[in-house]
Design a protein around this motif. Structure first.
Motif, PDB file in Angstrom:
ATOM      1  N   TYR A  98     -25.114  29.250  41.130  1.00  7.25           N
ATOM      2  CA  TYR A  98     -24.298  28.054  41.409  1.00  7.25           C
ATOM      3  C   TYR A  98     -22.885  28.499  41.789  1.00  7.25           C
ATOM      4  O   TYR A  98     -22.352  28.137  42.834  1.00  7.25           O
ATOM      5  N   GLY A  99     -22.286  29.316  40.933  1.00  8.07           N
ATOM      6  CA  GLY A  99     -20.936  29.820  41.186  1.00  8.07           C
ATOM      7  C   GLY A  99     -20.875  30.645  42.463  1.00  8.07           C
ATOM      8  O   GLY A  99     -19.937  30.533  43.253  1.00  8.07           O
ATOM      9  N   ASN A 100     -21.882  31.459  42.669  1.00  8.80           N
ATOM     10  CA  ASN A 100     -21.901  32.331  43.838  1.00  8.80           C
ATOM     11  C   ASN A 100     -22.060  31.546  45.131  1.00  8.80           C
ATOM     12  O   ASN A 100     -21.420  31.854  46.138  1.00  8.80           O
ATOM     13  N   SER A 101     -22.867  30.485  45.084  1.00  9.02           N
ATOM     14  CA  SER A 101     -23.074  29.677  46.297  1.00  9.02           C
ATOM     15  C   SER A 101     -21.775  28.958  46.688  1.00  9.02           C
ATOM     16  O   SER A 101     -21.455  28.819  47.859  1.00  9.02           O
TER      17      SER A 101
ATOM     18  N   VAL B 217     -12.212  15.320  56.575  1.00 10.01           N
ATOM     19  CA  VAL B 217     -13.547  15.312  55.965  1.00 10.01           C
ATOM     20  C   VAL B 217     -13.400  15.869  54.556  1.00 10.01           C
ATOM     21  O   VAL B 217     -12.885  16.974  54.360  1.00 10.01           O
ATOM     22  N   PHE B 218     -13.804  15.058  53.575  1.00  5.40           N
ATOM     23  CA  PHE B 218     -13.805  15.496  52.165  1.00  5.40           C
ATOM     24  C   PHE B 218     -15.240  15.842  51.822  1.00  5.40           C
ATOM     25  O   PHE B 218     -16.096  14.973  51.721  1.00  5.40           O
ATOM     26  N   HIS B 219     -15.500  17.140  51.671  1.00  7.24           N
ATOM     27  CA  HIS B 219     -16.884  17.602  51.479  1.00  7.24           C
ATOM     28  C   HIS B 219     -17.181  17.841  50.000  1.00  7.24           C
ATOM     29  O   HIS B 219     -16.745  18.808  49.402  1.00  7.24           O
ATOM     30  N   VAL B 220     -17.908  16.890  49.450  1.00  2.85           N
ATOM     31  CA  VAL B 220     -18.229  16.969  48.024  1.00  2.85           C
ATOM     32  C   VAL B 220     -19.745  17.083  47.813  1.00  2.85           C
ATOM     33  O   VAL B 220     -20.214  17.309  46.713  1.00  2.85           O
ATOM     34  N   ALA B 221     -20.512  16.961  48.915  1.00  2.17           N
ATOM     35  CA  ALA B 221     -21.971  17.042  48.808  1.00  2.17           C
ATOM     36  C   ALA B 221     -22.373  18.426  48.316  1.00  2.17           C
ATOM     37  O   ALA B 221     -21.845  19.431  48.786  1.00  2.17           O
ATOM     38  N   GLY B 222     -23.281  18.471  47.374  1.00  5.56           N
ATOM     39  CA  GLY B 222     -23.743  19.759  46.853  1.00  5.56           C
ATOM     40  C   GLY B 222     -24.539  19.559  45.586  1.00  5.56           C
ATOM     41  O   GLY B 222     -24.653  18.446  45.077  1.00  5.56           O
ATOM     42  N   ILE B 223     -25.110  20.650  45.083  1.00  3.36           N
ATOM     43  CA  ILE B 223     -25.828  20.575  43.803  1.00  3.36           C
ATOM     44  C   ILE B 223     -24.833  20.971  42.735  1.00  3.36           C
ATOM     45  O   ILE B 223     -24.266  22.061  42.768  1.00  3.36           O
ATOM     46  N   ALA B 224     -24.619  20.075  41.788  1.00  2.16           N
ATOM     47  CA  ALA B 224     -23.536  20.300  40.827  1.00  2.16           C
ATOM     48  C   ALA B 224     -23.999  20.943  39.530  1.00  2.16           C
ATOM     49  O   ALA B 224     -23.285  21.720  38.939  1.00  2.16           O
TER      50      ALA B 224
ATOM     51  N   TYR C 251     -29.852  26.230  46.258  1.00  2.00           N
ATOM     52  CA  TYR C 251     -28.406  26.248  45.971  1.00  2.00           C
ATOM     53  C   TYR C 251     -27.627  26.818  47.154  1.00  2.00           C
ATOM     54  O   TYR C 251     -26.617  26.267  47.566  1.00  2.00           O
ATOM     55  N   TYR C 252     -28.116  27.927  47.706  1.00  2.00           N
ATOM     56  CA  TYR C 252     -27.418  28.541  48.841  1.00  2.00           C
ATOM     57  C   TYR C 252     -27.526  27.663  50.087  1.00  2.00           C
ATOM     58  O   TYR C 252     -26.580  27.539  50.850  1.00  2.00           O
ATOM     59  N   LYS C 253     -28.680  27.022  50.244  1.00  2.50           N
ATOM     60  CA  LYS C 253     -28.893  26.167  51.410  1.00  2.50           C
ATOM     61  C   LYS C 253     -27.944  24.967  51.371  1.00  2.50           C
ATOM     62  O   LYS C 253     -27.309  24.615  52.358  1.00  2.50           O
ATOM     63  N   VAL C 254     -27.830  24.357  50.185  1.00  2.30           N
ATOM     64  CA  VAL C 254     -27.018  23.133  50.062  1.00  2.30           C
ATOM     65  C   VAL C 254     -25.535  23.456  49.850  1.00  2.30           C
ATOM     66  O   VAL C 254     -24.670  22.936  50.550  1.00  2.30           O
ATOM     67  N   ASN C 255     -25.247  24.320  48.876  1.00  2.42           N
ATOM     68  CA  ASN C 255     -23.835  24.551  48.527  1.00  2.42           C
ATOM     69  C   ASN C 255     -23.100  25.441  49.514  1.00  2.42           C
ATOM     70  O   ASN C 255     -21.902  25.271  49.728  1.00  2.42           O
ATOM     71  N   ARG C 256     -23.811  26.383  50.115  1.00  2.00           N
ATOM     72  CA  ARG C 256     -23.140  27.292  51.064  1.00  2.00           C
ATOM     73  C   ARG C 256     -23.389  26.867  52.511  1.00  2.00           C
ATOM     74  O   ARG C 256     -22.465  26.492  53.233  1.00  2.00           O
ATOM     75  N   ASP C 257     -24.657  26.893  52.934  1.00  2.00           N
ATOM     76  CA  ASP C 257     -24.966  26.696  54.355  1.00  2.00           C
ATOM     77  C   ASP C 257     -24.556  25.307  54.848  1.00  2.00           C
ATOM     78  O   ASP C 257     -23.995  25.171  55.930  1.00  2.00           O
TER      79      ASP C 257
END
Length: 292
Positions: A127-130, A54-61, A73-79
């Protein structure tokens, strides 16, 4: 006959996801690629057990400083990353590749800034933290049967890339002069990134990686090279430098003329050469393709 690797890319229609899909599909006897949209919850119903990777690239860029965006950001990029990795592991996927970012080390700076193996991530925005929290969250899932690759690329550019590159490219074609500031950036052409991911899959890697082009890039050099591809001459001048130096700390000036590089040996990979495009060649390709 060698087994075909089944790969699932999360983040349907994303720039990186689509680029990788096209890259791998050039060898249909080696790779089978599916993509899934993560925007609604339907991906949770998808059977991951048929995939090796699985290549996981989904996120807010894009980087936002709007506090109202922080939760998202935390919901999408982290969770979402952790949830996807947990599902992948539970359903027997062998390798999970996560696209993080150099942004976990904070912003570029007005003076020389070299990140090495010992540099501790210090995100300067959510963004960086997430992204960093996502890395930490998936790390604990790692096992012999579930390999995790975390990729922290610098600025990615190429045909249809978003962000600073197209802005600079448009300027290069229009303006007669450009500030000549001595800065250094690590960059990564999309083909070099795609080849790198392919190599990670082929060698069933695990660990933390920092792919970058062979060459560091100076912003004025980048603009000059773009202009040359279009047959334009652009004059480099240091006249504006004092004013620009005063403006450092202002987001856009920092982004364009800041310094942020990975120490070169961090990006070496001894099992294969993923740097298939030189800087000059990559700019020529990008501009000729963008012009079409």
């Amino acid at each position: 006959m060698k087994n075909i690797k089944n790969i699932l890319i999360t983040g349907k229609n994303s720039y990186i996801g689509t680029s990788l899909e096209n890259w791998l599909m050039r060898e249909p006897d080696k790779y089978k690629v599916d993509t899934v949209d993560m925007k609604d919850g339907s991906w949770k119903e998808k059977d991951f057990s048929q995939y090796d990777v699985v290549f996981h690239v989904a996120g807010i860029a894009h980087v936002s400083s709007d506090p109202k965006m922080e939760d998202l950001y935390y919901k999408v990029n982290r969770d979402l990353t952790i949830e996807t990795a947990e599902k992948a592991k539970a359903e027997g996927v062998k390798q999970f590749i996560f696209m993080s970012s150099i942004i976990v080390y904070g912003d570029s700076s007005s003076s020389k800034r070299v990140i090495d193996k010992n540099t501790v991530p210090t995100p300067s925005n959510f963004y960086g933290n997430s992204k960093l929290q996502a890395e930490v969250g998936i790390k604990s899932l790692e096992s012999n049967d579930f390999k995790i690759v975390v990729v922290r690329p610098p600025m990615i550019y190429g045909k249809e890339s978003k962000g600073n590159y197209p802005r600079l490219a448009n300027m290069a074609k229009k303006i007669p002069v450009f500030p000549d500031i001595d800065n250094e950036r690590s960059m990564l052409h999309i083909d070099n990134l795609c080849e790198f991911i392919k190599v990670m899959i082929d060698h069933e890697e695990t660990g933390l990686y920092f792919p970058q082009n062979k060459e560091y890039v100076k912003t004025s050099e980048l603009v000059k090279t773009i202009a040359e591809v279009h047959g334009k001459k652009i004059m480099m001048t240091k006249v504006f430098n004092p004013v620009l130096r005063l403006m450092f700390g202002i987001g856009i000036v920092n982004k364009v003329f800041g310094n942020l590089v990975y120490e070169k040996s961090m990006s070496d990979y001894d099992k294969a050469n993923y740097r298939i495009r030189t800087f000059k060649e990559s700019i020529e390709m990008t501009e000729l393709e963008r012009g079409q």
